[in-house]
Design an enzyme around this catalytic site. Structure first.
Site, PDB file in Angstrom:
ATOM      1  N   GLU A  62       0.811  -1.224   0.000  1.00 54.17           N
ATOM      2  CA  GLU A  62       0.000   0.000   0.000  1.00 54.17           C
ATOM      3  C   GLU A  62       0.840   1.268   0.000  1.00 54.17           C
ATOM      4  O   GLU A  62       0.387   2.306  -0.457  1.00 54.17           O
ATOM      5  CB  GLU A  62      -0.915   0.025   1.234  1.00 54.17           C
ATOM      6  CG  GLU A  62      -1.930  -1.097   1.295  1.00 54.17           C
ATOM      7  CD  GLU A  62      -3.108  -0.871   0.366  1.00 54.17           C
ATOM      8  OE1 GLU A  62      -3.320   0.274  -0.090  1.00 54.17           O
ATOM      9  OE2 GLU A  62      -3.835  -1.844   0.096  1.00 54.17           O
TER      10      GLU A  62
ATOM     11  N   ASP B 286      -5.960   8.008  -4.217  1.00 53.43           N
ATOM     12  CA  ASP B 286      -5.358   6.768  -4.709  1.00 53.43           C
ATOM     13  C   ASP B 286      -5.482   6.679  -6.230  1.00 53.43           C
ATOM     14  O   ASP B 286      -5.991   7.600  -6.874  1.00 53.43           O
ATOM     15  CB  ASP B 286      -5.964   5.544  -4.001  1.00 53.43           C
ATOM     16  CG  ASP B 286      -7.425   5.291  -4.353  1.00 53.43           C
ATOM     17  OD1 ASP B 286      -7.966   5.913  -5.301  1.00 53.43           O
ATOM     18  OD2 ASP B 286      -8.046   4.451  -3.678  1.00 53.43           O
TER      19      ASP B 286
END
Length: 147
Positions: free
Chosen positions: A14, A23
């Site tokens: 991540e 994101d």
């Protein structure tokens, strides 16, 4: 599965970003892939919010201990005023209140309250500054209505 193994795995996959970012799909995220975008059902739990607040209060308190050593001798309500101001403006912002802080240090709480109300901060956040000035003047906690 140990916590250190899964933590290492997730940090690797991540990444870790210590501010809000979008994101690859455009959803707001923070930390290690923690979705905070309401559009996708994200957010934090009340427990996470309480932890973050407690952690920030502790950090600001330590910073005030280091930069205003005399503040720890104040009563709780007046320490609360300085901590609230440091939380809102940062410790450097609070330290800009030089005359007011001098009055607080010498125990002139009424003068300090007047100084607080004669600031740009008071014009920008009038309700909060009025409550904080009254709390400084009286030494009694003044909470926002409804809290």
């Amino acid at each position: 599965m140990t916590e250190s193994n899964i933590t290492r795995l997730l940090r690797g996959d991540e990444g870790e970003v210590l501010h809000a970012y979008q994101d690859h799909l455009g959803f707001w995220t923070i930390g290690v892939g923690i979705l905070i975008d309401k559009r996708k059902g994200g957010g934090i739990t009340p427990e996470e919010s309480a932890y973050l607040l407690s952690n920030r209060i502790m950090g600001k308190s330590i910073e005030l201990d280091n930069r205003l050593p005399w503040w720890s001798k104040l009563d709780d309500a007046r320490r609360g005023v300085l901590l609230s101001m440091a939380f809102q403006m940062g410790v450097d912002g609070l330290l800009g209140f030089k005359n007011t802080l001098t009055m607080v240090e010498r125990g002139d709480y009424a003068g300090a309250a007047i100084g607080m109300l004669n600031s740009l901060w008071a014009k920008q956040t009038p309700e909060r500054s009025a409550r904080m000035a009254e709390q400084m003047r009286t030494g009694e906690w003044k909470y926002k209505a409804g809290t």
